[in-house]
Design an enzyme around this catalytic site. Structure first.
Site, PDB file in Angstrom:
ATOM      1  N   HIS A  99      -4.577  -8.294  -0.757  1.00  0.00           N
ATOM      2  CA  HIS A  99      -5.301  -8.579  -1.999  1.00  0.00           C
ATOM      3  C   HIS A  99      -4.467  -9.420  -2.956  1.00  0.00           C
ATOM      4  O   HIS A  99      -3.251  -9.537  -2.804  1.00  0.00           O
ATOM      5  CB  HIS A  99      -5.738  -7.280  -2.686  1.00  0.00           C
TER       6      HIS A  99
ATOM      7  N   HIS B 273       0.126  -2.973   0.353  1.00  0.00           N
ATOM      8  CA  HIS B 273       1.001  -1.821   0.136  1.00  0.00           C
ATOM      9  C   HIS B 273       1.000  -0.943   1.380  1.00  0.00           C
ATOM     10  O   HIS B 273      -0.007  -0.842   2.077  1.00  0.00           O
ATOM     11  CB  HIS B 273       0.522  -1.028  -1.086  1.00  0.00           C
TER      12      HIS B 273
ATOM     13  N   ARG C  23       4.697  -8.815   0.244  1.00  0.00           N
ATOM     14  CA  ARG C  23       4.015 -10.033  -0.198  1.00  0.00           C
ATOM     15  C   ARG C  23       3.721 -10.977   0.957  1.00  0.00           C
ATOM     16  O   ARG C  23       4.455 -10.996   1.948  1.00  0.00           O
ATOM     17  CB  ARG C  23       4.848 -10.724  -1.271  1.00  0.00           C
TER      18      ARG C  23
ATOM     19  N   GLN D 254      -0.690  -9.747  -1.639  1.00  0.00           N
ATOM     20  CA  GLN D 254       0.136  -8.585  -1.315  1.00  0.00           C
ATOM     21  C   GLN D 254      -0.633  -7.472  -0.635  1.00  0.00           C
ATOM     22  O   GLN D 254      -1.859  -7.445  -0.634  1.00  0.00           O
ATOM     23  CB  GLN D 254       0.772  -8.034  -2.585  1.00  0.00           C
TER      24      GLN D 254
ATOM     25  N   GLU E 170      -4.073   1.855  -5.134  1.00  0.00           N
ATOM     26  CA  GLU E 170      -4.338   1.516  -6.536  1.00  0.00           C
ATOM     27  C   GLU E 170      -5.817   1.232  -6.742  1.00  0.00           C
ATOM     28  O   GLU E 170      -6.524   0.842  -5.825  1.00  0.00           O
ATOM     29  CB  GLU E 170      -3.477   0.317  -6.983  1.00  0.00           C
TER      30      GLU E 170
HETATM   31 ZN   LIG Z   1      -1.445  -4.422  -5.284  1.00  0.00          ZN
END
Ligand SMILES: [Zn+2]
Length: 377
Positions: free
Chosen positions: A247, A95, A266, A93, A130
Site C-alpha cells: 500500500h 508490514h 518498503r 510499503q 493499521e
Molecule cells: Zn503502512
C-alpha cells in the site's frame, strides 16, 4: 483522565496546513506529517504534569491497562493513534505478520544489525496492522488490482505482459523488482511516456504515474504502484491494511490506528532502504478490489477489523449525552465541534488518555470524536 499534548512528526511529505488547522494553530510554513497520540518510546504524548504517557503507564500498568491487555500485550499501550496529513505520496510499503516480525527481529538481532541502522528492517518483534479512516477525501493505493485488469492496463501502455499473464503477480513483481537499476529506469521511462496518453478507464492511474515520476524519477516503485488498486476514500470511510498488503498513502488527512510497532518493508517511492528479498517474503499477492469500510451506526460507529491490538470507532455526539462502555485503556480525539468528556470541555484537536480503571465514560456536547481502544483479544 489525562489531557494529552501530542508530538508532531515533520516528515517532508506532510501537509503544512492540515494538522495546524485541526489543532487551531497558525501554520508555520513547514510540513507537519503526523500527530502521534500514544506512548510510543520514540515520541510519547505529554501530560500536563510534564511526564510522558509512557512513564505514566509504566508506573501503574495493571491499573491503567487492565489485566487482559497486560497479559496479552505486556506493560505498554498496545496501539498508537495518529493523525496523518499527506501532502505528497508516502513510500510503497507492507508490514510483516507477527510470526514474520518475530523471526526477522531475532535474525537481525543475532546478526548484530544496530536497531537504528538505515538498512535494519525489523525495529521490533511486533506486527503492524493499521487502519486509516479519512477525515478529508483521501487517496491511497491498497492491495493488488485484479490481475486481468493490470494486464489490460500494462498492455495498453505497451509493456511486456507475458509473465504477468502466464505466471502471475508474484513472478512479474519479482522479475521487475530484481531487474538491474538501469533496466528498471528504462521500463519506468517507457511506462511514463506511454501514460501521457491516458488509457481509457485508467485515467487517474496514468496521471498518478506522471506525478510519481516527477517526485521519484525512474523509481521502480512506479511499476508497483500501477499494479495496485487506486482508492479514493470519502470522509468517514476507512481502509484496513493487514500483514502483507502492499500500500501507499497518496494525499489527504486521516486518523490512523495501528499496533505498537515500527516495522515497515518498503518497495520504492522513497529515498529510504528498500530490501526487495525481505519485501517479497511478506507480500500477499492475492488480487481484487480493495475493501472500503463504511460505518454509519450512531452514536458509536465501530470499524471492525481482525486486529487484536486495537479497535477504532467514530462517535457522533449531537446534544444528547452518551455513555461509552469501558474497553480498557483508551485515547479519545476530538476532530470536530466541542465535546465534554467526563465533564472536561475539549475543543477540536484536543485529546485525552483514560485508564482502564476509570470504567464507562460520559460524553456530551456537539462534535465528532475518534476512540481508540484495544481490540477483541
Ligand atoms: Zn503502512
Amino acid at each position: 483522565m489525562e489531557l494529552l499534548d501530542n508530538p508532531i512528526q515533520r516528515y517532508a511529505w506532510g501537509s503544512p496546513t492540515a494538522i495546524p488547522t485541526l489543532l487551531g494553530k497558525p501554520p508555520d510554513g513547514t510540513p507537519q506529517a503526523e500527530l502521534w497520540l500514544g506512548a510510543h518510546p520514540s515520541a510519547p504524548s505529554r501530560l500536563r504534569s510534564g511526564a510522558s504517557l509512557e512513564e505514566l503507564i509504566a508506573e501503574a500498568p495493571q491499573r491503567l491497562l487492565g489485566d487482559a491487555s497486560l497479559a496479552r500485550f505486556g506493560p505498554r499501550l498496545p496501539f498508537l493513534l495518529k493523525v496523518l496529513a499527506a501532502g505528497q505520496p508516502l513510500s510503497l510499503q507492507a508490514h510483516p505478520s507477527l510470526a514474520q516480525a518475530r523471526a526477522g527481529f531475532a535474525r537481525e538481532e543475532a546478526a548484530g544489525v544496530p536497531r537504528d541502522a538505515p538498512h535494519r528492517n525489523y525495529k521490533d518483534a511486533n506486527h503492524k496492522p493499521e487502519i486509516l479512516c479519512a477525515l478529508t477525501q483521501f487517496h491511497a493505493l491498497c492491495g493488488f488490482r485484479q490481475r486481468s485488469e493490470s494486464v489490460r492496463l500494462f498492455a495498453a501502455l505497451g509493456l511486456e505482459t507475458t509473465v504477468l499473464m502466464d505466471q502471475g503477480l508474484r513472478a512479474y513483481f519479482e522479475q521487475v523488482m530484481t531487474l538491474p537499476k538501469e533496466a528498471q529506469g528504462a521500463l519506468v521511462d517507457r511506462l511514463v511516456e506511454a501514460a501521457r496518453k491516458p488509457v481509457k478507464g485508467f485515467e487517474a492511474e496514468c496521471q498518478l504515474a506522471a506525478r510519481l515520476h516527477a517526485l521519484y524519477p525512474r523509481d521502480v516503485g512506479i511499476i508497483g504502484a500501477l499494479l495496485l488498486n487506486l482508492v479514493t476514500l470519502q470522509p468517514g470511510e476507512a481502509l484496513f491494511l493487514d500483514a502483507g498488503n502492499l500500500h501507499a498513502y497518496l494525499e489527504g488527512t486521516g486518523v490512523e490506528l495501528m499496533a505498537n510497532s515500527d516495522n515497515v518493508l518498503r518497495g520504492g517511492l522513497t529515498p529510504k532502504h528498500v530490501d526487495v528479498k525481505e519485501l517479497l517474503s511478506v507480500l500477499n499477492f492475492a488480487d481484487g478490489p480493495a475493501e472500503v469500510l463504511r460505518q454509519s451506526a450512531q452514536p458509536e460507529a465501530v470499524y471492525r477489523t481482525p486486529a487484536p491490538d486495537f479497535r477504532l470507532s467514530r462517535v457522533a455526539v449531537a446534544g444528547k449525552p452518551i455513555t461509552l462502555p469501558s474497553r480498557g485503556a483508551q485515547v479519545l480525539l476530538v476532530v470536530e465541534g466541542e465535546v465534554a468528556v467526563k465533564g472536561m470541555k475539549l475543543r477540536c484537536g484536543s485529546s485525552v488518555f483514560i485508564g482502564a480503571d476509570e470504567g464507562a465514560v460520559a460524553v456530551s456536547g456537539t462534535g465528532t470524536v475518534f476512540r481508540a481502544t484495544p481490540g477483541n483479544a
